[in-house]
Design a protein around this motif. Structure first.
Motif, PDB file in Angstrom:
ATOM      1  N   VAL A  33       7.727  -0.531  -3.999  1.00  0.00           N
ATOM      2  CA  VAL A  33       7.044  -0.220  -2.739  1.00  0.00           C
ATOM      3  C   VAL A  33       6.161   1.010  -2.898  1.00  0.00           C
ATOM      4  O   VAL A  33       6.594   2.034  -3.432  1.00  0.00           O
ATOM      5  CB  VAL A  33       8.074   0.020  -1.607  1.00  0.00           C
ATOM      6  CG1 VAL A  33       7.377   0.507  -0.341  1.00  0.00           C
ATOM      7  CG2 VAL A  33       8.846  -1.255  -1.315  1.00  0.00           C
ATOM      8  N   LEU A  34       4.909   0.898  -2.447  1.00  0.00           N
ATOM      9  CA  LEU A  34       4.000   2.029  -2.340  1.00  0.00           C
ATOM     10  C   LEU A  34       4.025   2.499  -0.892  1.00  0.00           C
ATOM     11  O   LEU A  34       3.644   1.756   0.016  1.00  0.00           O
ATOM     12  CB  LEU A  34       2.576   1.626  -2.747  1.00  0.00           C
ATOM     13  CG  LEU A  34       2.390   1.116  -4.172  1.00  0.00           C
ATOM     14  CD1 LEU A  34       0.951   0.626  -4.377  1.00  0.00           C
ATOM     15  CD2 LEU A  34       2.705   2.202  -5.198  1.00  0.00           C
ATOM     16  N   MET A  45      -5.053   1.011  -4.884  1.00  0.00           N
ATOM     17  CA  MET A  45      -4.214   0.762  -6.053  1.00  0.00           C
ATOM     18  C   MET A  45      -3.978  -0.739  -6.237  1.00  0.00           C
ATOM     19  O   MET A  45      -4.082  -1.273  -7.353  1.00  0.00           O
ATOM     20  CB  MET A  45      -2.875   1.491  -5.873  1.00  0.00           C
ATOM     21  CG  MET A  45      -2.352   2.143  -7.139  1.00  0.00           C
ATOM     22  SD  MET A  45      -0.816   3.060  -6.844  1.00  0.00           S
ATOM     23  CE  MET A  45      -1.392   4.304  -5.687  1.00  0.00           C
ATOM     24  N   LEU A  46      -3.676  -1.436  -5.134  1.00  0.00           N
ATOM     25  CA  LEU A  46      -3.483  -2.886  -5.214  1.00  0.00           C
ATOM     26  C   LEU A  46      -4.762  -3.588  -5.664  1.00  0.00           C
ATOM     27  O   LEU A  46      -4.726  -4.508  -6.488  1.00  0.00           O
ATOM     28  CB  LEU A  46      -3.066  -3.442  -3.846  1.00  0.00           C
ATOM     29  CG  LEU A  46      -1.642  -3.240  -3.340  1.00  0.00           C
ATOM     30  CD1 LEU A  46      -1.361  -4.201  -2.188  1.00  0.00           C
ATOM     31  CD2 LEU A  46      -0.611  -3.406  -4.420  1.00  0.00           C
ATOM     32  N   ASN A  47      -5.892  -3.154  -5.113  1.00  0.00           N
ATOM     33  CA  ASN A  47      -7.170  -3.779  -5.476  1.00  0.00           C
ATOM     34  C   ASN A  47      -7.489  -3.588  -6.954  1.00  0.00           C
ATOM     35  O   ASN A  47      -8.077  -4.477  -7.588  1.00  0.00           O
ATOM     36  CB  ASN A  47      -8.300  -3.202  -4.621  1.00  0.00           C
ATOM     37  CG  ASN A  47      -8.228  -3.663  -3.180  1.00  0.00           C
ATOM     38  OD1 ASN A  47      -7.583  -4.652  -2.863  1.00  0.00           O
ATOM     39  ND2 ASN A  47      -8.887  -2.935  -2.283  1.00  0.00           N
ATOM     40  N   CYS A  48      -7.114  -2.451  -7.505  1.00  0.00           N
ATOM     41  CA  CYS A  48      -7.324  -2.217  -8.942  1.00  0.00           C
ATOM     42  C   CYS A  48      -6.438  -3.137  -9.778  1.00  0.00           C
ATOM     43  O   CYS A  48      -6.865  -3.670 -10.811  1.00  0.00           O
ATOM     44  CB  CYS A  48      -7.040  -0.755  -9.294  1.00  0.00           C
ATOM     45  SG  CYS A  48      -8.314   0.412  -8.748  1.00  0.00           S
ATOM     46  N   ILE A  49      -5.201  -3.332  -9.339  1.00  0.00           N
ATOM     47  CA  ILE A  49      -4.295  -4.222 -10.066  1.00  0.00           C
ATOM     48  C   ILE A  49      -4.798  -5.663  -9.999  1.00  0.00           C
ATOM     49  O   ILE A  49      -4.768  -6.394 -10.992  1.00  0.00           O
ATOM     50  CB  ILE A  49      -2.863  -4.121  -9.491  1.00  0.00           C
ATOM     51  CG1 ILE A  49      -2.291  -2.727  -9.737  1.00  0.00           C
ATOM     52  CG2 ILE A  49      -1.951  -5.178 -10.110  1.00  0.00           C
ATOM     53  CD1 ILE A  49      -0.997  -2.446  -8.998  1.00  0.00           C
ATOM     54  N   ALA A  50      -5.311  -6.054  -8.833  1.00  0.00           N
ATOM     55  CA  ALA A  50      -5.814  -7.425  -8.658  1.00  0.00           C
ATOM     56  C   ALA A  50      -7.148  -7.654  -9.360  1.00  0.00           C
ATOM     57  O   ALA A  50      -7.521  -8.793  -9.620  1.00  0.00           O
ATOM     58  CB  ALA A  50      -5.961  -7.736  -7.178  1.00  0.00           C
ATOM     59  N   MET A 159       1.272  -7.235  -1.975  1.00  0.00           N
ATOM     60  CA  MET A 159       1.342  -7.391  -0.525  1.00  0.00           C
ATOM     61  C   MET A 159       0.910  -6.112   0.170  1.00  0.00           C
ATOM     62  O   MET A 159       1.529  -5.063  -0.002  1.00  0.00           O
ATOM     63  CB  MET A 159       2.765  -7.782  -0.105  1.00  0.00           C
ATOM     64  CG  MET A 159       3.209  -9.109  -0.677  1.00  0.00           C
ATOM     65  SD  MET A 159       4.736  -9.712   0.077  1.00  0.00           S
ATOM     66  CE  MET A 159       4.856 -11.328  -0.702  1.00  0.00           C
ATOM     67  N   ASP A 160      -0.160  -6.215   0.948  1.00  0.00           N
ATOM     68  CA  ASP A 160      -0.723  -5.051   1.639  1.00  0.00           C
ATOM     69  C   ASP A 160      -0.331  -5.101   3.118  1.00  0.00           C
ATOM     70  O   ASP A 160      -0.980  -5.754   3.922  1.00  0.00           O
ATOM     71  CB  ASP A 160      -2.249  -5.053   1.491  1.00  0.00           C
ATOM     72  CG  ASP A 160      -2.882  -3.760   1.983  1.00  0.00           C
ATOM     73  OD1 ASP A 160      -2.145  -2.866   2.442  1.00  0.00           O
ATOM     74  OD2 ASP A 160      -4.118  -3.641   1.908  1.00  0.00           O
ATOM     75  N   ILE A 190       4.695  -5.865  -5.700  1.00  0.00           N
ATOM     76  CA  ILE A 190       4.243  -4.520  -5.333  1.00  0.00           C
ATOM     77  C   ILE A 190       3.819  -4.590  -3.872  1.00  0.00           C
ATOM     78  O   ILE A 190       2.927  -5.350  -3.505  1.00  0.00           O
ATOM     79  CB  ILE A 190       3.087  -4.045  -6.225  1.00  0.00           C
ATOM     80  CG1 ILE A 190       3.522  -4.068  -7.691  1.00  0.00           C
ATOM     81  CG2 ILE A 190       2.666  -2.627  -5.829  1.00  0.00           C
ATOM     82  CD1 ILE A 190       2.427  -3.663  -8.670  1.00  0.00           C
ATOM     83  N   TYR A 191       4.484  -3.795  -3.067  1.00  0.00           N
ATOM     84  CA  TYR A 191       4.402  -3.936  -1.614  1.00  0.00           C
ATOM     85  C   TYR A 191       3.930  -2.622  -1.008  1.00  0.00           C
ATOM     86  O   TYR A 191       4.516  -1.565  -1.257  1.00  0.00           O
ATOM     87  CB  TYR A 191       5.795  -4.291  -1.095  1.00  0.00           C
ATOM     88  CG  TYR A 191       5.904  -4.636   0.362  1.00  0.00           C
ATOM     89  CD1 TYR A 191       5.961  -5.955   0.788  1.00  0.00           C
ATOM     90  CD2 TYR A 191       6.004  -3.641   1.332  1.00  0.00           C
ATOM     91  CE1 TYR A 191       6.096  -6.288   2.132  1.00  0.00           C
ATOM     92  CE2 TYR A 191       6.140  -3.958   2.680  1.00  0.00           C
ATOM     93  CZ  TYR A 191       6.184  -5.281   3.073  1.00  0.00           C
ATOM     94  OH  TYR A 191       6.319  -5.599   4.389  1.00  0.00           O
ATOM     95  N   VAL A 192       2.878  -2.675  -0.192  1.00  0.00           N
ATOM     96  CA  VAL A 192       2.316  -1.482   0.454  1.00  0.00           C
ATOM     97  C   VAL A 192       2.798  -1.412   1.901  1.00  0.00           C
ATOM     98  O   VAL A 192       2.767  -2.410   2.621  1.00  0.00           O
ATOM     99  CB  VAL A 192       0.779  -1.514   0.413  1.00  0.00           C
ATOM    100  CG1 VAL A 192       0.182  -0.558   1.436  1.00  0.00           C
ATOM    101  CG2 VAL A 192       0.276  -1.172  -0.980  1.00  0.00           C
ATOM    102  N   THR A 193       3.234  -0.238   2.323  1.00  0.00           N
ATOM    103  CA  THR A 193       3.616  -0.043   3.716  1.00  0.00           C
ATOM    104  C   THR A 193       3.509   1.430   4.090  1.00  0.00           C
ATOM    105  O   THR A 193       3.520   2.296   3.218  1.00  0.00           O
ATOM    106  CB  THR A 193       5.068  -0.527   3.963  1.00  0.00           C
ATOM    107  OG1 THR A 193       5.384  -0.395   5.351  1.00  0.00           O
ATOM    108  CG2 THR A 193       6.066   0.298   3.165  1.00  0.00           C
TER     109      THR A 193
END
Length: 385
Positions: A33-34, A45-50, A159-160, A190-193
């Motif tokens: 979790v971020l 960060m998620l967009n860079c991983i994707a 998951m954003d 990897i989950y953003v919240t």
């Protein structure tokens, strides 16, 4: 699934630094979790991983393989966006099936139907499959976006804030479902919240993000009980932790934490067997800030020895508990109270901090100094890990 690594990743948008040397190591099959405030850099960060966003510096690795120049379609990631990103001309069924019909992940229609109906059942939207996105509420659109990810078998689920637009009842049930789905699939997620309860409930490990930097990584218990600084302590907890400025003083063999209440210095005795603070003794006097969770402050409505007089500022019922906010010597102190308590605004209340459960931060750097029985909390965090 995959082990995901970011090594010293930096990303700027004009003069704004979105990511400033981010390094994380997400284990295979881990629910990571971020967690941080809005604008901290979690989505970037998620967009860079994707592969949606390319970093200026640093490496992104899947199972040790550098992915910086691999296009998004060939990274085999499934991403749920905060803004849904549904095809408006397609039904819910076709939106969920879209990836499985692409040339890259071509799947036969029988398998597609099986996977879509399975995901729809999990998301409780079997009756919505023939609708268009324009016929759905925001919460329903969010479920479609999540279901579209669940039909895949990707290297990693990204998951954003996928539960942000769901109602409270569905959000709580979906937390349980998400954790179960991730365990059943054996997937890396990897989950953003920015929701504390989501982070604690879902994360095998949590990374605290602030202004494009990773501040602390650890289990939920480790970060909650042993935060690396005041920012993390304030972020972890609902209601928020109480922070009281003061100074640690040594009076003979006794250590005291001295605070200023209405212009007068009041000494709070420290537990006699608090070995953590022995390292401060040689300094004689140290400027510190004391952090106390609301559940570690006692209250009563009659005067008593060891209690400070305060005034009720607000009383809030939040479901299974209530929160009393009291003003005491320039501080607003939050305390947990049972439901059904009759409290009047501005009435007198007497409070007593349980120093034995306090944590302390350096008054200048705001870094964690220590807490009473820290060794016990470290053992608890290690057991959880």
């Amino acid at each position: 699934m995959a082990r995901i690594q970011l090594e010293n990743v930096k990303k700027k948008f004009g003069k704004v630094t979105a990511l400033d040397g981010v390094t994380i190591d997400v284990k295979d099959n881990e629910f990571f979790v971020l967690f941080g405030p809005a604008g901290a850099g979690k989505t970037t960060m998620l967009n860079c991983i994707a592969g949606i966003t390319l970093p200026e510096e640093g490496l992104i690795k899947f199972d040790g393989e550098i992915m910086n120049l691999v296009d998004p379609a060939h990274r085999n990631v499934a991403m749920t966006f905060e803004n849904y990103a549904l095809y408006p001309q397609m039904t819910v069924y076709d939106n969920m099936a879209a990836a499985l019909r692409s040339n890259l992940y071509k799947t036969d229609e029988a398998t597609i139907k099986e996977k879509v109906y399975k995901a729809a059942k999990i998301m409780k939207m079997e009756n919505l499959l023939e609708r268009l996105p324009s016929q759905l509420s925001n919460g329903q659109k969010q479920r479609v976006a999540m279901g579209r990810s669940l039909v895949r078998n990707p290297n990693v689920f990204l998951m954003d804030e996928p539960l942000a637009h769901l109602d409270a009842k569905l959000r709580n049930s979906m937390r349980t479902e998400l954790k179960k789905i991730q365990a059943d699939l054996g997937s890396t997620c990897i989950y953003v919240t920015h929701d504390f309860l989501e982070a604690m409930a879902l994360g095998d490990r949590i990374a605290i993000v602030k202004e494009g930097r990773i501040v602390q990584v650890g289990s939920g218990d480790e970060i909650y009980y042993l935060p690396c600084n005041k920012f993390v302590a304030q972020l972890m907890g609902e209601p928020q932790i109480n922070i009281i400025a003061g100074k640690m003083m040594v009076n003979g063999s006794q250590r005291q934490f001295v605070i200023n209440v209405l212009g007068q210095e009041v000494a709070l005795p420290m537990p006699e067997d608090a070995p953590l603070f022995a390292k401060l003794d040689q300094l004689g006097e140290v400027s510190l800030e004391m952090g106390l969770r609301p559940q570690n402050i006692a209250y009563r409505f009659e005067p008593a020895e060891g209690y400070f007089k305060a005034t009720v500022y607000s009383y809030e019922s939040i479901g299974n508990k209530s929160v009393i906010v009291a003003e005491c010597g320039g501080y607003q102190v939050r305390m947990i109270a049972p439901n059904g308590l009759h409290v009047d605004i501005d009435q007198a209340v007497y409070v007593k901090p349980d120093v034995g459960h306090a944590m302390f931060f350096d008054g200048q750097s705001e870094n964690f100094v220590g807490r009473y029985a820290e060794a016990d909390y470290r053992a608890l965090a290690n057991e959880e890990a």
